[in-house]
Design a protein around this motif. Structure first.
Motif, PDB file in Angstrom:
ATOM      1  N   THR A   4       0.819  -1.205   0.000  1.00  0.00           N
ATOM      2  CA  THR A   4       0.000   0.000   0.000  1.00  0.00           C
ATOM      3  C   THR A   4       0.846   1.244   0.000  1.00  0.00           C
ATOM      4  OG1 THR A   4      -0.074  -0.036   2.406  1.00  0.00           O
ATOM      5  CG2 THR A   4      -1.837  -1.156   1.249  1.00  0.00           C
ATOM      6  N   ASP A   5       2.130   1.139   0.168  1.00  0.00           N
ATOM      7  CA  ASP A   5       3.014   2.322   0.161  1.00  0.00           C
ATOM      8  C   ASP A   5       4.130   2.098  -0.843  1.00  0.00           C
ATOM      9  OD1 ASP A   5       1.872   4.078   1.885  1.00  0.00           O
ATOM     10  OD2 ASP A   5       2.840   3.203   3.679  1.00  0.00           O
ATOM     11  N   VAL A   6       4.532   3.225  -1.388  1.00  0.00           N
ATOM     12  CA  VAL A   6       5.723   3.233  -2.247  1.00  0.00           C
ATOM     13  C   VAL A   6       6.904   3.475  -1.329  1.00  0.00           C
ATOM     14  CG1 VAL A   6       6.888   4.346  -4.167  1.00  0.00           C
ATOM     15  CG2 VAL A   6       4.394   4.150  -4.182  1.00  0.00           C
ATOM     16  N   ILE A  23       3.327  17.312  -6.612  1.00  0.00           N
ATOM     17  CA  ILE A  23       3.437  15.900  -6.941  1.00  0.00           C
ATOM     18  C   ILE A  23       2.457  15.141  -6.055  1.00  0.00           C
ATOM     19  CG2 ILE A  23       4.949  13.888  -7.028  1.00  0.00           C
ATOM     20  CD1 ILE A  23       5.668  16.002  -9.065  1.00  0.00           C
ATOM     21  N   VAL A  24       1.607  14.371  -6.712  1.00  0.00           N
ATOM     22  CA  VAL A  24       0.638  13.531  -6.001  1.00  0.00           C
ATOM     23  C   VAL A  24       0.763  12.129  -6.581  1.00  0.00           C
ATOM     24  CG1 VAL A  24      -1.784  13.131  -5.444  1.00  0.00           C
ATOM     25  CG2 VAL A  24      -0.911  15.482  -5.669  1.00  0.00           C
ATOM     26  N   VAL A  25       0.865  11.110  -5.662  1.00  0.00           N
ATOM     27  CA  VAL A  25       0.927   9.718  -6.101  1.00  0.00           C
ATOM     28  C   VAL A  25      -0.292   9.000  -5.525  1.00  0.00           C
ATOM     29  CG1 VAL A  25       2.250   7.566  -6.066  1.00  0.00           C
ATOM     30  CG2 VAL A  25       3.446   9.761  -6.132  1.00  0.00           C
ATOM     31  N   LEU A  26      -1.048   8.323  -6.423  1.00  0.00           N
ATOM     32  CA  LEU A  26      -2.239   7.566  -6.040  1.00  0.00           C
ATOM     33  C   LEU A  26      -1.990   6.093  -6.322  1.00  0.00           C
ATOM     34  CD1 LEU A  26      -5.037   9.801  -7.640  1.00  0.00           C
ATOM     35  CD2 LEU A  26      -4.062   9.995  -5.359  1.00  0.00           C
ATOM     36  N   MET A 111       2.488   4.841 -13.392  1.00  0.00           N
ATOM     37  CA  MET A 111       3.790   4.455 -12.833  1.00  0.00           C
ATOM     38  C   MET A 111       3.647   3.062 -12.195  1.00  0.00           C
ATOM     39  SD  MET A 111       6.063   6.303  -9.870  1.00  0.00           S
ATOM     40  CE  MET A 111       5.028   5.705  -8.545  1.00  0.00           C
ATOM     41  N   THR A 112       4.664   2.232 -12.347  1.00  0.00           N
ATOM     42  CA  THR A 112       4.672   0.880 -11.767  1.00  0.00           C
ATOM     43  C   THR A 112       5.852   0.779 -10.791  1.00  0.00           C
ATOM     44  OG1 THR A 112       3.725  -0.049 -13.776  1.00  0.00           O
ATOM     45  CG2 THR A 112       4.773  -1.592 -12.228  1.00  0.00           C
ATOM     46  N   ALA A 113       5.592   0.322  -9.582  1.00  0.00           N
ATOM     47  CA  ALA A 113       6.641   0.165  -8.562  1.00  0.00           C
ATOM     48  C   ALA A 113       6.324  -1.067  -7.709  1.00  0.00           C
ATOM     49  CB  ALA A 113       6.729   1.399  -7.669  1.00  0.00           C
ATOM     50  N   ASN A 114       7.377  -1.920  -7.542  1.00  0.00           N
ATOM     51  CA  ASN A 114       7.212  -3.131  -6.736  1.00  0.00           C
ATOM     52  C   ASN A 114       6.074  -3.995  -7.255  1.00  0.00           C
ATOM     53  OD1 ASN A 114       9.304  -2.218  -5.049  1.00  0.00           O
ATOM     54  ND2 ASN A 114       7.847  -1.134  -3.724  1.00  0.00           N
ATOM     55  N   GLY A 115       5.876  -3.965  -8.597  1.00  0.00           N
ATOM     56  CA  GLY A 115       4.843  -4.787  -9.216  1.00  0.00           C
ATOM     57  C   GLY A 115       3.456  -4.206  -9.103  1.00  0.00           C
ATOM     58  N   ALA A 116       3.288  -3.038  -8.494  1.00  0.00           N
ATOM     59  CA  ALA A 116       1.961  -2.427  -8.355  1.00  0.00           C
ATOM     60  C   ALA A 116       1.853  -1.205  -9.275  1.00  0.00           C
ATOM     61  CB  ALA A 116       1.727  -2.017  -6.894  1.00  0.00           C
ATOM     62  N   ARG A 117       0.572  -0.894  -9.691  1.00  0.00           N
ATOM     63  CA  ARG A 117       0.316   0.226 -10.593  1.00  0.00           C
ATOM     64  C   ARG A 117      -0.058   1.454  -9.776  1.00  0.00           C
ATOM     65  NH1 ARG A 117      -3.754  -0.846 -15.354  1.00  0.00           N
ATOM     66  NH2 ARG A 117      -1.944  -2.078 -16.023  1.00  0.00           N
ATOM     67  N   TYR A 118       0.548   2.577 -10.149  1.00  0.00           N
ATOM     68  CA  TYR A 118       0.273   3.849  -9.470  1.00  0.00           C
ATOM     69  C   TYR A 118      -0.049   4.924 -10.509  1.00  0.00           C
ATOM     70  CZ  TYR A 118       2.324   1.697  -5.346  1.00  0.00           C
ATOM     71  OH  TYR A 118       2.581   0.860  -4.296  1.00  0.00           O
ATOM     72  N   CYS A 119      -0.565   6.012  -9.981  1.00  0.00           N
ATOM     73  CA  CYS A 119      -0.879   7.193 -10.841  1.00  0.00           C
ATOM     74  C   CYS A 119      -0.130   8.373 -10.258  1.00  0.00           C
ATOM     75  CB  CYS A 119      -2.381   7.445 -10.850  1.00  0.00           C
ATOM     76  SG  CYS A 119      -2.831   8.981 -11.688  1.00  0.00           S
ATOM     77  N   VAL A 120       0.710   8.990 -11.104  1.00  0.00           N
ATOM     78  CA  VAL A 120       1.480  10.173 -10.682  1.00  0.00           C
ATOM     79  C   VAL A 120       0.838  11.410 -11.291  1.00  0.00           C
ATOM     80  CG1 VAL A 120       3.703  11.322 -10.690  1.00  0.00           C
ATOM     81  CG2 VAL A 120       3.573   8.831 -10.505  1.00  0.00           C
TER      82      VAL A 120
END
Length: 622
Positions: A4-6, A23-26, A111-120
């Motif tokens: 749940t966290d980057v 900058i907002v990361v969802l 954006m993808t990090a640690n195999g999870a999809r995010y929105c920047v």
């Protein structure tokens, strides 16, 4: 379990907080995982408060907005979005440091990090840029308005429906409205009924698109105004506008119509002039400054080589001077004189040329008069030339001269016979006088004879001169006084005459001669024992048409009795004087003198009747 966290290093968060952008990361559920310091300052929402919440729950105003839709597209499909402030006036509820609403652009990327999809989400503050652009635009618009507002022509801007969005001062003044009264109105308000659709005018074919259009405008008071319209379509922020220049051409159209009417009138005048010249029997040609024929009338064109005038047979394009030099009509002297006169006229203008000359046509000998006048006002300069057949006029002149000569001889003979007849009557009276026993009767007969002699002298002078309408009255007075002095004998004394030269019409000369005879005879008869010393004066006063003659007869005799009134006297002589002065519209008066008597007669000298040109009905009828 999905993270749940980057995972971020402390120095990474410091870098993101130091950026001058938001900058907002969802995460994939739209929950806020990062909210940097720039966003905290701009939104007023602390990172700790919003962290872990769904963005649209923390900021309900964003739910179902264009930003919300773009975020879901990125999370669902991975498609990035760029949201501009121009198309999306409301994105994040952000404020500048001074409290003003922040104008910003938003860039949304997956954006993808640690195999999870995010929105920047990246938020950029463009408030300063927008304000700077606004200031520049306002400065540009101010310069534009300064130009168009001071333009003499009406300039309006409409949308594609023809609704007025803007109008300059000249447009308001030209159509009689205030500027704010035009905004929001249809452009048809200032166009006459039946005008074509506004938008269709700008959508014409490419060949005609930039050509001005002429329309009829309508002022506020309903009066007509002629317009020349130029239109252009332009785009701004996704909208189309039409700008038109409406130039008042009322005066120009009126001038154009007048010029058109004048041109028509000139064409009609030229056609009428040509028709008139063609109808004239005279041979007429127009020469340019070099003497070449540029136009001829019908008589010249149809006359041909046998017409008989100088230069006959020449046509348009010929040099008339050369044609005149080679002509066989008339004599060389006449042709040379005409050529010389025409050369001076073509070179220097000046006095028109007029020459009469004989010619030889196919029908026999003729006479012509050539008239040439300069035509400096014409397009070619030059002269207009006319040959007029005056054969009949010459014949009539010869006949008239013959008739005048015959009539002169007849009038001279008539006057001679009248004079002889009057002298015969005078002689008969003289013979009759010798047979009368009484002195009174003889005196009456002698008076009558003297009056007849006075009239006879008038006719004697008429047949001795070439003038049959007037008599030079000064010479007549000298002759009259000489005869009366000789007839009175040596005891009379002197009769002095001081006479100006005055020509009197016969209708005035005969009565005035009788008046002079009566006054001089009375002075002789009533002189007493002493010489009368008579002075006869004739003076002219004024000038034609106010010329007057003054006759004064004075003597040194005993004079007239006191209270004498010539209008009441029973004397035949005085009554005759009164009657004759009235007949010739003269005035008679007595002048005050120390001794004797002085009479003054004044008459206006009239115009003589031209007896040579007066014919009786019998003469006219043959």
């Amino acid at each position: 379990m999905e993270p749940t966290d980057v995972k971020r290093l402390p120095w990474q968060e410091s870098i993101l907080d130091a950026l001058d952008v938001g900058i907002v990361v969802l995460d994939r559920h739209g929950r806020v995982q990062f909210w940097n310091g720039w966003m905290e300052a701009a939104s007023g929402v602390p990172s700790a408060t919003i962290h872990g919440q769904e963005l649209v729950d923390a900021l309900p105003a964003l739910r179902d907005s264009r930003l919300h839709t773009a975020i879901r597209d990125v999370l669902d499909t991975g498609a990035p979005s760029v949201l501009s402030h121009t198309l999306n006036p409301v994105l994040f509820p952000l404020r500048c440091a001074d409290g003003r609403r922040m104008v910003h652009n938003v860039l949304i990327r997956p954006m993808t990090a640690n195999g999870a999809r995010y929105c920047v989400i990246q938020v950029t503050d463009v408030t300063a840029v927008v304000n700077r652009e606004r200031v520049l635009r306002e400065q540009r618009d101010a310069r534009y308005r300064a130009i168009v507002d001071t333009a003499p022509d009406a300039i309006v801007t409409t949308d594609t429906r023809g609704v007025l969005q803007w109008a300059n001062g000249a447009a308001a003044q030209q159509f009689g409205y205030r500027p704010n009264e035009l905004i929001g109105q249809s452009v048809s308000l200032v166009l006459a009924e039946g005008s074509p659709d506004w938008s269709s005018l700008v959508d014409r074919d490419a060949a005609d698109r930039h050509a001005p259009i002429e329309l009829i405008g309508r002022r506020r008071d309903g009066s007509r105004i002629d317009l020349e319209v130029s239109l252009a379509r332009w785009e701004s922020e996704g909208r189309s506008f039409i700008t038109g220049i409406l130039r008042d051409i009322t005066e120009r159209r009126r001038t154009r119509e007048e010029l058109k009417a004048n041109a028509l009138a000139m064409r009609q005048l030229a056609e009428q002039t040509k028709a008139t010249l063609d109808a004239l029997p005279a041979h007429i040609a127009v020469l340019d400054h070099g003497g070449h024929i540029i136009s001829v009338n019908k008589a010249w064109a149809e006359g041909g080589p046998g017409a008989g005038f100088l230069g006959d047979g020449s046509i348009i394009g010929d040099n008339y001077l050369e044609a005149c030099a080679s002509t066989q009509a008339g004599g060389a002297d006449y042709a040379d004189a005409l050529i010389e006169g025409l050369r001076g006229l073509l070179l220097f203008g000046g006095t028109p040329v007029s020459i009469e000359y004989p010619g030889l046509s196919a029908g026999g000998p003729r006479w012509y008069r050539c008239l040439a006048a300069p035509m400096a006002a014409g397009p070619f300069g030059g002269a207009v030339l006319m040959h007029i057949d005056i054969t009949e006029i010459k014949s009539m002149e010869a006949t008239l001269r013959k008739l005048v000569g015959q009539k002169s001889t007849l009038l001279r003979e008539v006057n001679h016979r009248v004079k002889n007849s009057l002298q015969l009557v005078s002689s008969l009276l003289t013979l009759q006088t010798m047979s009368l026993p009484g002195a009174a009767e003889r005196a009456h007969f002698q008076d009558a004879r003297a009056r007849i002699d006075a009239i006879a002298r008038v006719h004697s002078r008429l047949y001795q001169t070439d003038q049959f309408q007037t008599i030079e009255f000064g010479s007549y007075l000298n002759e009259l006084c000489t005869d009366l002095s000789r007839a009175s004998g040596a005891t009379l004394g002197a009769i002095a005459v001081k006479a100006d030269r005055i020509d009197l019409p016969i209708d005035q000369a005969a009565p005035l001669g009788l008046i002079a005879n009566e006054l001089i005879t009375n002075a002789i008869k009533h002189r007493g024992a002493e010489p009368a010393n008579i002075l006869v004066e004739l003076h002219k006063t004024g000038a034609p048409p106010e010329l007057a003659a003054e006759l004064i007869v004075s003597d040194q005799g005993p004079g007239l009795p006191e209270g004498f009134d010539m209008r009441k006297t029973r004397s035949l002589g005085m009554r005759l004087i009164t009657s004759l002065t009235g007949q010739i519209s003269a005035t008679v008066s007595r002048l005050p003198v120390e001794r004797g008597t002085s009479f003054r007669i004044v008459l206006t000298v009239g115009e003589p009747r031209n007896a040579m040109l007066e014919d009786s009905p019998a003469e006219i009828n043959g």
